[in-house]
Scaffold this active site. Structure first.
Site, PDB file in Angstrom:
ATOM      1  N   GLY A   7       0.820  -1.203   0.000  1.00 51.49           N
ATOM      2  CA  GLY A   7       0.000   0.000   0.000  1.00 51.49           C
ATOM      3  C   GLY A   7       0.854   1.254   0.000  1.00 51.49           C
ATOM      4  O   GLY A   7       2.090   1.184   0.058  1.00 51.49           O
ATOM      5  N   PRO A   8       0.225   2.407  -0.045  1.00 56.01           N
ATOM      6  CA  PRO A   8       0.962   3.675  -0.098  1.00 56.01           C
ATOM      7  C   PRO A   8       1.773   3.924   1.168  1.00 56.01           C
ATOM      8  O   PRO A   8       1.545   3.294   2.203  1.00 56.01           O
ATOM      9  CB  PRO A   8      -0.162   4.724  -0.240  1.00 56.01           C
ATOM     10  CG  PRO A   8      -1.374   3.957  -0.634  1.00 56.01           C
ATOM     11  CD  PRO A   8      -1.234   2.603  -0.080  1.00 56.01           C
ATOM     12  N   PRO A   9       2.727   4.853   1.112  1.00 57.59           N
ATOM     13  CA  PRO A   9       3.520   5.189   2.306  1.00 57.59           C
ATOM     14  C   PRO A   9       2.643   5.776   3.414  1.00 57.59           C
ATOM     15  O   PRO A   9       1.666   6.458   3.151  1.00 57.59           O
ATOM     16  CB  PRO A   9       4.512   6.242   1.786  1.00 57.59           C
ATOM     17  CG  PRO A   9       4.519   6.091   0.302  1.00 57.59           C
ATOM     18  CD  PRO A   9       3.170   5.602  -0.082  1.00 57.59           C
ATOM     19  N   GLY A  10       3.039   5.502   4.656  1.00 61.32           N
ATOM     20  CA  GLY A  10       2.380   6.105   5.808  1.00 61.32           C
ATOM     21  C   GLY A  10       1.034   5.508   6.154  1.00 61.32           C
ATOM     22  O   GLY A  10       0.294   6.069   6.962  1.00 61.32           O
TER      23      GLY A  10
ATOM     24  N   SER B   4      -6.285   2.811 -17.340  1.00 66.13           N
ATOM     25  CA  SER B   4      -7.589   3.114 -16.731  1.00 66.13           C
ATOM     26  C   SER B   4      -8.181   4.434 -17.228  1.00 66.13           C
ATOM     27  O   SER B   4      -9.158   4.895 -16.670  1.00 66.13           O
ATOM     28  CB  SER B   4      -7.446   3.167 -15.201  1.00 66.13           C
ATOM     29  OG  SER B   4      -6.596   4.219 -14.827  1.00 66.13           O
TER      30      SER B   4
ATOM     31  N   LYS C 294      -9.544   5.835  -5.941  1.00 68.52           N
ATOM     32  CA  LYS C 294     -10.129   6.723  -6.945  1.00 68.52           C
ATOM     33  C   LYS C 294     -11.460   7.302  -6.472  1.00 68.52           C
ATOM     34  O   LYS C 294     -11.735   8.494  -6.651  1.00 68.52           O
ATOM     35  CB  LYS C 294     -10.321   5.954  -8.259  1.00 68.52           C
ATOM     36  CG  LYS C 294      -9.005   5.565  -8.925  1.00 68.52           C
ATOM     37  CD  LYS C 294      -9.235   4.716 -10.160  1.00 68.52           C
ATOM     38  CE  LYS C 294      -7.910   4.321 -10.819  1.00 68.52           C
ATOM     39  NZ  LYS C 294      -8.096   3.482 -12.002  1.00 68.52           N
TER      40      LYS C 294
ATOM     41  N   GLY D 118       0.524   2.461   7.490  1.00 71.22           N
ATOM     42  CA  GLY D 118       0.556   1.623   8.688  1.00 71.22           C
ATOM     43  C   GLY D 118       1.070   0.217   8.466  1.00 71.22           C
ATOM     44  O   GLY D 118       0.756  -0.674   9.257  1.00 71.22           O
ATOM     45  N   LYS D 119       1.886   0.002   7.418  1.00 69.33           N
ATOM     46  CA  LYS D 119       2.356  -1.352   7.124  1.00 69.33           C
ATOM     47  C   LYS D 119       3.336  -1.845   8.194  1.00 69.33           C
ATOM     48  O   LYS D 119       3.172  -2.926   8.756  1.00 69.33           O
ATOM     49  CB  LYS D 119       3.023  -1.375   5.737  1.00 69.33           C
ATOM     50  CG  LYS D 119       2.099  -0.976   4.602  1.00 69.33           C
ATOM     51  CD  LYS D 119       2.769  -1.072   3.258  1.00 69.33           C
ATOM     52  CE  LYS D 119       3.889  -0.087   3.089  1.00 69.33           C
ATOM     53  NZ  LYS D 119       3.442   1.318   3.109  1.00 69.33           N
ATOM     54  N   THR D 120       4.347  -1.034   8.478  1.00 74.25           N
ATOM     55  CA  THR D 120       5.346  -1.444   9.469  1.00 74.25           C
ATOM     56  C   THR D 120       4.757  -1.474  10.870  1.00 74.25           C
ATOM     57  O   THR D 120       5.091  -2.340  11.677  1.00 74.25           O
ATOM     58  CB  THR D 120       6.555  -0.481   9.428  1.00 74.25           C
ATOM     59  OG1 THR D 120       7.041  -0.400   8.084  1.00 74.25           O
ATOM     60  CG2 THR D 120       7.665  -0.965  10.325  1.00 74.25           C
TER      61      THR D 120
END
Length: 808
Positions: A366-369, A711, A754, A371-373
């Site tokens: 997913g995008p940065p920031g 798209s 989107k 909450g992955k880590t």
């Protein structure tokens, strides 16, 4: 040569500093001069036909050429010969004549001093002769036990009766420290000088006897052992006599004890390799370079926590509770994580042994920031296991992961093994951060190592080159993170299960800021909750106009900016006890708004269409613009478009041409007066001629930002149809979807981002592919769906019907 051939003493002499030899008056010695000061002093002595004083340098002052770094006494003598060598050095042949001392410093460059001779004090000849006899006896004893004392010198000493000459001869033949030799040299009382010599020789005799005794002990074992063992035993005896032999033996025993302790948890291969290295280390000289390499290896390998595992039993309720506590929203990702650990817990409860190749490697994408880590942090906290983070961004060297072979200087284990050592357990949670940013170079392809690490079929026997044996990584919980999975090689993607984390909605960001970010930043900056408050309207303004991201990282930074300024304000104004941040005074704590969400156009326009795009930081609304110019039907594209979007534009143009030819798109004919028919403007525009007589220029702002992806087909087709038919496009409609040559609308990705972007831009209606409508709407937040009218489309005709205003 004699002293009487030169000036009477005291006299001023140049000084040569000698770093290595300790000279005596009876010596004729070759001396090599390399530094400028000594060469100048020698030249000065030859030019003036004078004597020279050679002084020894003090211990630790070798190479320095000043009065502070030399002993204030030395040998007075003459330079018999001087030769210039090819390498620039000067060789002189020096004859010592007498002992001399510095009386007064004269010059520093080169060193010159007023010099006088060291005169011996009067002595009692009978007493001195008795002392000389003792000295001669000691010399004979030393020559008998030591191979370093020449036998012919014993004869010379026996025949000589000059006390000072005998003292000089003996001093030059025994092993003395420079400070001891100087003490003997300057002593003017011959009785004291001889007594000192007797003491030094007695000590030398004892050392020589001890060496012979040690050698004899070792020689008795030579029939049973080889030369290497002999040297080792000799060293042992020396260390034993010195009282320092225990440390190395204790280290070796400690290594052996550690190895036996972990033996039950080692494979036969691993045990054999470590034991071999311990045995090699015990046979080596401790000062050898290879001994240091092996000792470093043993220190690393015996730190690997073989047999140590987490004691806490797996409980999915703990996992669920921790995830809910640390993260707001993210329902589907959290459910999948709980399912993953539910399988593990069930197998543990039922005693089912994990089969080789079972289990999945999770990858949060997913995008940065977003909450992955931090999700991985929550998992580690819930399981009470150590967390190891390995940043893979920009990693190019295979050895960083697999370890360096021990033949290389500075070799060490790879990051995986170092992670286990850091965790002190064999089953930590190991986060492989930014796995999509691993690079390739001449040092290899790290993704090939990651294949072995992340493949359950292979990671039970992961081989680290430094350890030189395989270790089991199957108990490690690997969690990878990535921003864009398209950059991950296909074989590596195949070994991971992706959990996609999409953008937060404004309301989700609001709740996250309220529940987590604001309390955390207040605590981090040393404030109390009662000392600062941020109003709801102010927080919504920060989210909308000061940050533009999929996650909340920049939102945290803006909140931190406010808290810092509040802390300063409280300190500077002691009468203020609470800071209230509201919409009115927000600009006092933050600079001007950075982002203005580009809202939908106020009025419908011709050739301007709202398109929806996915970016690495969330969704965005792109206004696709088209104009027509008199020409021959060519298509011009601008806006830093990639190859996929260029192809989509050509397809869209062809589809619109077909619809015009089929009269599904009607072109109003313009009839021009006869007087103007001969001109180009006066030609009647027929239905099928419209796209032949005009060039189309299609542009997607912002031009400096590269854009690509499948798209935007229906958006570009709508813009072209609008400009050719001169019909306006609804300003409150946005769309996304790819187009085929036959006019079918194909599904797209990133729908959630989107639609959130359309929601922020205050669009009322969104056209999306029917397949996305059927399968993806359940992932869209309710607040977004409630505000948007979502229309499924299957063909371009449906898109044009909804988007273009045909009645006017």
């Amino acid at each position: 040569m004699k002293l009487s051939d030169y000036s009477a003493f005291p006299t001023t002499l140049p000084i040569i500093v000698e770093d290595e030899l300790f000279l005596y008056p009876f010596m004729i010695s070759p001396i090599f001069l390399s530094d400028e000061e000594n060469i100048l002093a020698a030249q000065k002595a030859l030019e003036d036909n004078s004597l020279v004083l050679i002084c020894p340098s003090k211990e630790g002052k070798e190479g320095q050429r000043d009065f502070e770094s030399i002993y204030p006494a030395g040998v007075v003598g003459s330079i018999m010969r001087k030769v210039t060598l090819p390498d620039g050095r000067i060789k002189i042949l020096f004859q010592g004549l007498a002992r001399g001392k510095i009386v007064k410093k004269v010059a520093e460059h080169p060193l010159r001093a007023l010099t006088d001779l060291i005169e011996s004090k009067p002595f009692n000849e009978i007493k001195v002769e008795a002392l000389l006899e003792v000295l001669r006896e000691k010399v004979r004893n030393l020559a008998a036990v030591s191979g370093h004392f020449p036998q012919d010198l014993v004869k010379t000493i026996e025949e000589n009766h000059e006390p000072n000459r005998i003292a000089d001869l003996v001093s030059s033949s025994i092993r003395l420290k420079k400070s001891d030799a100087y003490e003997l040299f300057i002593e003017s009382d011959i009785e004291k000088r001889i007594m000192l010599l007797i003491d030094f020789i007695t000590e030398d005799i004892e050392q020589s006897k001890l060496q012979r005794e040690i050698k004899s002990k070792v020689h008795s074992r030579l029939e049973k052992i080889n030369k290497e063992y002999f040297l080792k035993e000799q060293l042992k005896q020396i260390q034993k006599e010195l009282g320092v032999d225990t440390q190395r033996e204790e280290e070796i025993e400690e290594y052996k004890e550690k190895l036996e302790k972990i033996k039950p948890y080692l494979t036969q291969e691993a045990y054999k390799e470590i034991k071999k290295q311990i045995d090699r280390f015990s046979r080596m000289h401790p000062d050898s370079a290879e001994a240091g390499v092996i000792q470093t290896y043993l220190d690393w390998v015996l730190e690997v926590p073989f047999g140590k595992y987490s004691k806490k039993k797996l409980n999915i309720n703990d996992v669920k509770r921790q995830l809910d506590k640390d993260h707001y929203g993210l329902k589907k990702p959290k459910d999948r994580i709980v399912e993953y650990f539910a399988v593990k817990e069930l197998m543990e409860l039922r005693g089912i042994k994990k089969e080789k190749g079972s289990g999945a490697i999770l990858c949060f994408a997913g995008p940065p920031g977003i909450g992955k880590t931090s999700l991985a942090n929550s998992i580690a906290n819930a399981l009470k296991r150590p967390l190891v983070r390995i940043a893979l961004g920009g990693l190019e060297d295979v050895s960083e992961l697999r370890g360096h072979r021990r033949t290389y200087i500075g070799a060490m284990p790879g990051r995986i093994v170092q992670g286990l050592i850091e965790a002190k357990e064999m089953d930590p949670v190991m986060v492989l951060d930014e796995i999509d940013k691993v690079g390739r170079s001449f040092k290899g392809d790290p993704t090939s190592v990651l294949l072995e690490i992340l493949d359950p079929e292979q990671n039970t026997h992961f081989r680290d080159y430094y350890l030189n044996f395989s270790i089991d990584l199957s108990n490690v919980i690997f969690i990878a993170t990535a921003n864009d999975i398209s950059y991950i090689p296909a074989p590596l993607r195949d070994r991971m299960e992706f959990i996609f984390l999409s953008s937060y909605t404004p309301s989700e960001k609001f709740e996250i800021a309220k529940r987590y970010l604001i309390p955390q930043e207040i605590k981090k900056h040393g404030l109390k909750r009662s000392e600062i408050s941020i109003s709801t309207k102010a927080l919504e303004e920060i989210i909308e106009k000061y940050t533009r991201e999929a996650g909340v990282r920049n939102l945290r930074r803006r909140i931190a900016d406010i808290v810092r300024k509040a802390a300063r304000e409280l300190l500077e104004n002691s009468h203020i006890h609470k800071i209230s941040v509201t919409l009115k005074n927000l600009n006092k704590y933050l600079e001007k708004p950075i982002f203005e969400i580009e809202l939908a156009e106020e009025e419908p326009q011709i050739g301007v269409v709202n398109g929806l795009a996915w970016t690495a930081v969330g969704g965005d609304v792109l206004k696709i613009e088209a104009i027509k110019i008199k020409g021959k039907g060519s298509l011009q594209l601008t806006g830093s478009l990639g190859e996929v979007m260029k192809e989509s534009a050509r397809i869209a143009y062809s589809v619109v041409k077909v619809l015009i030819d089929k009269r599904d798109i009607k072109i109003e004919q313009k009839v021009i007066p006869k007087s103007q028919k001969e001109t180009e403007d006066g030609v009647t525009v027929e239905q099928s001629e419209v796209y032949r007589r005009y060039d189309i220029h299609l542009h997607i702002p912002v031009g400096a930002t590269p854009k690509d992806g499948p798209s935007a087909g229906i958006t570009m087709a709508t813009a072209i149809a609008s400009i050719l038919s001169e019909k306006k496009v609804r300003n409150d409609v946005a769309m996304t979807g790819e187009l085929t040559l036959t006019g079918k609308v194909l599904p797209i990705g990133g729908l959630k981002e989107k639609l959130i972007a359309a929601y922020k831009a205050k669009v009322k209606k969104v056209l999306i592919p029917k397949k996305n409508y059927e399968r993806d709407l359940e992932d869209i937040p309710e607040e977004v769906l409630n505000e948007l009218e979502t229309v499924p489309v299957t063909r371009i005709e449906e898109v044009l019907k909804e988007a273009i205003i045909w009645d006017k």
